[in-house]
Design a protein around this motif. Structure first.
Motif, PDB file in Angstrom:
ATOM      1  N   VAL A  77       0.864  -1.181   0.000  1.00  0.00           N
ATOM      2  CA  VAL A  77       0.000   0.000   0.000  1.00  0.00           C
ATOM      3  C   VAL A  77       0.902   1.233   0.000  1.00  0.00           C
ATOM      4  CG1 VAL A  77      -1.959   1.121   1.115  1.00  0.00           C
ATOM      5  CG2 VAL A  77      -1.575  -1.328   1.461  1.00  0.00           C
ATOM      6  N   CYS A  78       0.574   2.203  -0.835  1.00  0.00           N
ATOM      7  CA  CYS A  78       1.439   3.373  -0.991  1.00  0.00           C
ATOM      8  C   CYS A  78       0.685   4.655  -0.668  1.00  0.00           C
ATOM      9  CB  CYS A  78       1.967   3.454  -2.421  1.00  0.00           C
ATOM     10  SG  CYS A  78       2.832   1.967  -2.966  1.00  0.00           S
ATOM     11  N   ILE A  79       1.431   5.615  -0.123  1.00  0.00           N
ATOM     12  CA  ILE A  79       0.885   6.933   0.172  1.00  0.00           C
ATOM     13  C   ILE A  79       1.555   7.929  -0.777  1.00  0.00           C
ATOM     14  CG2 ILE A  79       0.499   8.688   1.936  1.00  0.00           C
ATOM     15  CD1 ILE A  79      -0.868   5.987   2.488  1.00  0.00           C
ATOM     16  N   GLY A  80       0.759   8.601  -1.569  1.00  0.00           N
ATOM     17  CA  GLY A  80       1.291   9.559  -2.528  1.00  0.00           C
ATOM     18  C   GLY A  80       1.285  10.978  -1.975  1.00  0.00           C
ATOM     19  N   LEU A  81       2.199  11.790  -2.474  1.00  0.00           N
ATOM     20  CA  LEU A  81       2.239  13.220  -2.153  1.00  0.00           C
ATOM     21  C   LEU A  81       2.283  13.462  -0.641  1.00  0.00           C
ATOM     22  CD1 LEU A  81      -0.501  14.391  -4.707  1.00  0.00           C
ATOM     23  CD2 LEU A  81       1.981  14.341  -5.052  1.00  0.00           C
ATOM     24  N   ASN A  82       3.078  12.654   0.067  1.00  0.00           N
ATOM     25  CA  ASN A  82       3.090  12.745   1.527  1.00  0.00           C
ATOM     26  C   ASN A  82       4.193  13.642   2.073  1.00  0.00           C
ATOM     27  OD1 ASN A  82       1.982  12.179   4.048  1.00  0.00           O
ATOM     28  ND2 ASN A  82       3.299  10.393   4.366  1.00  0.00           N
ATOM     29  N   TYR A  83       4.915  14.332   1.195  1.00  0.00           N
ATOM     30  CA  TYR A  83       5.876  15.351   1.604  1.00  0.00           C
ATOM     31  C   TYR A  83       5.469  16.645   0.893  1.00  0.00           C
ATOM     32  CZ  TYR A  83       9.018  11.774   3.534  1.00  0.00           C
ATOM     33  OH  TYR A  83       9.572  10.755   4.269  1.00  0.00           O
ATOM     34  N   ARG A  84       5.366  17.705   1.649  1.00  0.00           N
ATOM     35  CA  ARG A  84       4.888  18.966   1.096  1.00  0.00           C
ATOM     36  C   ARG A  84       5.738  19.418  -0.097  1.00  0.00           C
ATOM     37  NH1 ARG A  84       1.512  22.721   3.225  1.00  0.00           N
ATOM     38  NH2 ARG A  84       1.463  21.492   5.147  1.00  0.00           N
ATOM     39  N   ASP A  85       7.082  19.278   0.027  1.00  0.00           N
ATOM     40  CA  ASP A  85       7.935  19.757  -1.059  1.00  0.00           C
ATOM     41  C   ASP A  85       7.756  18.924  -2.325  1.00  0.00           C
ATOM     42  OD1 ASP A  85       9.229  17.477  -0.117  1.00  0.00           O
ATOM     43  OD2 ASP A  85      11.165  18.458   0.217  1.00  0.00           O
ATOM     44  N   HIS A  86       7.442  17.630  -2.173  1.00  0.00           N
ATOM     45  CA  HIS A  86       7.207  16.790  -3.346  1.00  0.00           C
ATOM     46  C   HIS A  86       5.890  17.149  -4.012  1.00  0.00           C
ATOM     47  CE1 HIS A  86       7.039  13.435  -6.051  1.00  0.00           C
ATOM     48  NE2 HIS A  86       6.030  12.860  -5.410  1.00  0.00           N
ATOM     49  N   ALA A  87       4.850  17.383  -3.207  1.00  0.00           N
ATOM     50  CA  ALA A  87       3.571  17.803  -3.783  1.00  0.00           C
ATOM     51  C   ALA A  87       3.744  19.118  -4.545  1.00  0.00           C
ATOM     52  CB  ALA A  87       2.523  17.947  -2.684  1.00  0.00           C
ATOM     53  N   GLU A  88       4.487  20.039  -3.962  1.00  0.00           N
ATOM     54  CA  GLU A  88       4.679  21.336  -4.600  1.00  0.00           C
ATOM     55  C   GLU A  88       5.467  21.222  -5.894  1.00  0.00           C
ATOM     56  OE1 GLU A  88       6.496  23.502  -1.428  1.00  0.00           O
ATOM     57  OE2 GLU A  88       4.563  24.096  -0.530  1.00  0.00           O
ATOM     58  N   GLU A  89       6.500  20.358  -5.934  1.00  0.00           N
ATOM     59  CA  GLU A  89       7.316  20.258  -7.144  1.00  0.00           C
ATOM     60  C   GLU A  89       6.546  19.631  -8.302  1.00  0.00           C
ATOM     61  OE1 GLU A  89      10.779  17.772  -6.950  1.00  0.00           O
ATOM     62  OE2 GLU A  89       9.672  15.988  -6.299  1.00  0.00           O
ATOM     63  N   THR A  90       5.521  18.832  -7.984  1.00  0.00           N
ATOM     64  CA  THR A  90       4.730  18.213  -9.040  1.00  0.00           C
ATOM     65  C   THR A  90       3.498  19.039  -9.412  1.00  0.00           C
ATOM     66  OG1 THR A  90       3.415  16.896  -7.472  1.00  0.00           O
ATOM     67  CG2 THR A  90       5.451  15.911  -8.310  1.00  0.00           C
ATOM     68  N   GLY A  91       3.295  20.169  -8.729  1.00  0.00           N
ATOM     69  CA  GLY A  91       2.160  21.028  -9.027  1.00  0.00           C
ATOM     70  C   GLY A  91       0.854  20.544  -8.435  1.00  0.00           C
ATOM     71  N   ALA A  92       0.922  19.598  -7.496  1.00  0.00           N
ATOM     72  CA  ALA A  92      -0.287  19.059  -6.886  1.00  0.00           C
ATOM     73  C   ALA A  92      -0.666  19.860  -5.645  1.00  0.00           C
ATOM     74  CB  ALA A  92      -0.082  17.595  -6.503  1.00  0.00           C
ATOM     75  N   SER A  93      -1.937  19.835  -5.325  1.00  0.00           N
ATOM     76  CA  SER A  93      -2.403  20.464  -4.099  1.00  0.00           C
ATOM     77  C   SER A  93      -1.935  19.647  -2.894  1.00  0.00           C
ATOM     78  CB  SER A  93      -3.933  20.538  -4.085  1.00  0.00           C
ATOM     79  OG  SER A  93      -4.407  21.300  -5.185  1.00  0.00           O
ATOM     80  N   ILE A  94      -1.718  20.322  -1.764  1.00  0.00           N
ATOM     81  CA  ILE A  94      -1.360  19.622  -0.540  1.00  0.00           C
ATOM     82  C   ILE A  94      -2.569  18.804  -0.082  1.00  0.00           C
ATOM     83  CG2 ILE A  94      -0.537  19.861   1.818  1.00  0.00           C
ATOM     84  CD1 ILE A  94       1.449  20.763  -0.366  1.00  0.00           C
ATOM     85  N   PRO A  95      -2.434  17.482   0.026  1.00  0.00           N
ATOM     86  CA  PRO A  95      -3.605  16.672   0.377  1.00  0.00           C
ATOM     87  C   PRO A  95      -4.091  16.917   1.799  1.00  0.00           C
ATOM     88  CG  PRO A  95      -1.626  15.320   0.275  1.00  0.00           C
ATOM     89  CD  PRO A  95      -1.236  16.662  -0.218  1.00  0.00           C
ATOM     90  N   THR A  96      -5.394  16.852   1.977  1.00  0.00           N
ATOM     91  CA  THR A  96      -5.985  16.976   3.307  1.00  0.00           C
ATOM     92  C   THR A  96      -6.257  15.615   3.934  1.00  0.00           C
ATOM     93  OG1 THR A  96      -8.192  17.114   2.323  1.00  0.00           O
ATOM     94  CG2 THR A  96      -7.038  19.194   2.753  1.00  0.00           C
ATOM     95  N   ARG A  97      -6.224  14.579   3.118  1.00  0.00           N
ATOM     96  CA  ARG A  97      -6.300  13.192   3.571  1.00  0.00           C
ATOM     97  C   ARG A  97      -5.239  12.414   2.806  1.00  0.00           C
ATOM     98  NH1 ARG A  97     -11.687  11.819   5.561  1.00  0.00           N
ATOM     99  NH2 ARG A  97     -11.480   9.703   4.744  1.00  0.00           N
TER     100      ARG A  97
END
Length: 284
Positions: A77-97
């Motif tokens: 099982v994997c958790i995506g976008l779980n580091y703020r800097d990684h979410a930001e570098e990919t242009g994704a919103s910071i997840p709330t869940r």
């Protein structure tokens, strides 16, 4: 305690790596390091055997292949976008869940095995991650504080990803995550008591000797305890399951102009206290 499996694929033997660098044969305690071993008090039995001096040293172990430290995980099982800097570098919103996806357990290979780039791939990418190995059944945990009791230990995980398959060919991520050999794991399963605080571990990854990722688990958006608790609300976690907890910034996807992985490239990964990995990438 550091648990590992050595030998050719499909014929690995369970072992223990001691503090002084010796490798001890664990076959008198268990046939393998798997879900039944973890569920049946295997870690305590292994620790007792080491303390009693009851395990022989494996001669020549240093020359043998190191396999993944957990045999036949039931699921990854994997958790995506779980580091703020990684979410930001990919242009994704910071997840709330937590962002959750699954990876084919058959992708799990040894930490020094070759990784095969899929045919026609142009966007095979790297991701160093902290892996959590489940050691006891967990379903509907009451609080995140209950997570510690079901964690057997931790390992380095390389969540190799094909970004074109993941983001352009499909509306979900599994297609780009489940190519054969796309999850080197190990070299060891380090028991939770030896790791201590999982939110204070440095992670590093280099490609052909050039550092690409350098982060810390303290920067996770959702910490290990929260992730295990959260997943238990939606699925049954079983002994031997592996959870990949996300990656910090520095992947090729987030670095415009940085080449994706090609045949012949070498990737090296380290996580504090968990050892290191090294893979050469080859064509499928």
């Amino acid at each position: 305690m550091k648990l590992l499996r050595i030998g050719p694929p499909g014929a690995e033997r369970p072992a223990v790596r001691t503090e002084d660098g010796r490798t001890l044969d664990l076959t008198s305690v268990t046939a393998d390091l798997d879900g039944p071993f973890l569920a049946g008090g295997g870690v305590d039995r292994a620790r007792a055997a080491v303390a009693a001096g009851a395990l022989p040293e494996l001669a020549g172990a240093g020359a043998e292949r190191v396999g993944p430290p957990v045999a036949r995980p039931g699921k990854v099982v994997c958790i995506g976008l779980n580091y703020r800097d990684h979410a930001e570098e990919t242009g994704a919103s910071i997840p709330t869940r937590p962002v959750v996806f699954m990876k084919d357990p058959a992708t799990v290979i040894g930490p020094y095995d070759e990784v095969r780039i899929p045919r026609g791939s142009v966007k095979t990418d790297w991701e160093v991650e902290l892996a959590v190995v489940i050691g006891a059944p967990a379903h509907y945990l009451a609080t995140p504080e209950d997570a510690a009791a079901v964690i057997a230990g931790y390992a380095i995980s390389h969540d190799v990803s094909e970004r074109e398959y993941q983001l352009e060919y499909s509306g979900q991520w599994d297609l780009g995550k489940s190519c054969p050999t796309f999850n080197p794991l190990g070299p060891w399963l380090v028991t939770a008591d030896e790791v201590g605080d999982p939110q204070s571990l440095g992670l590093r990854l280099s490609v052909n000797g050039q550092v690409r990722q350098q982060g810390s688990t303290k920067d996770m958006i959702f910490d290990v305890a929260h992730v295990v608790w959260y997943l238990s609300q939606y699925m049954a976690l079983n002994p031997g399951d592996v959870i990949n907890t996300g990656t910090p910034a520095g992947v090729a996807l987030g670095l415009p102009g940085t080449p994706y992985l090609r045949a012949g490239d070498t990737v090296e990964l380290t996580v504090d206290g968990l050892g290191s990995q090294r893979q050469t990438f080859t064509p499928a």
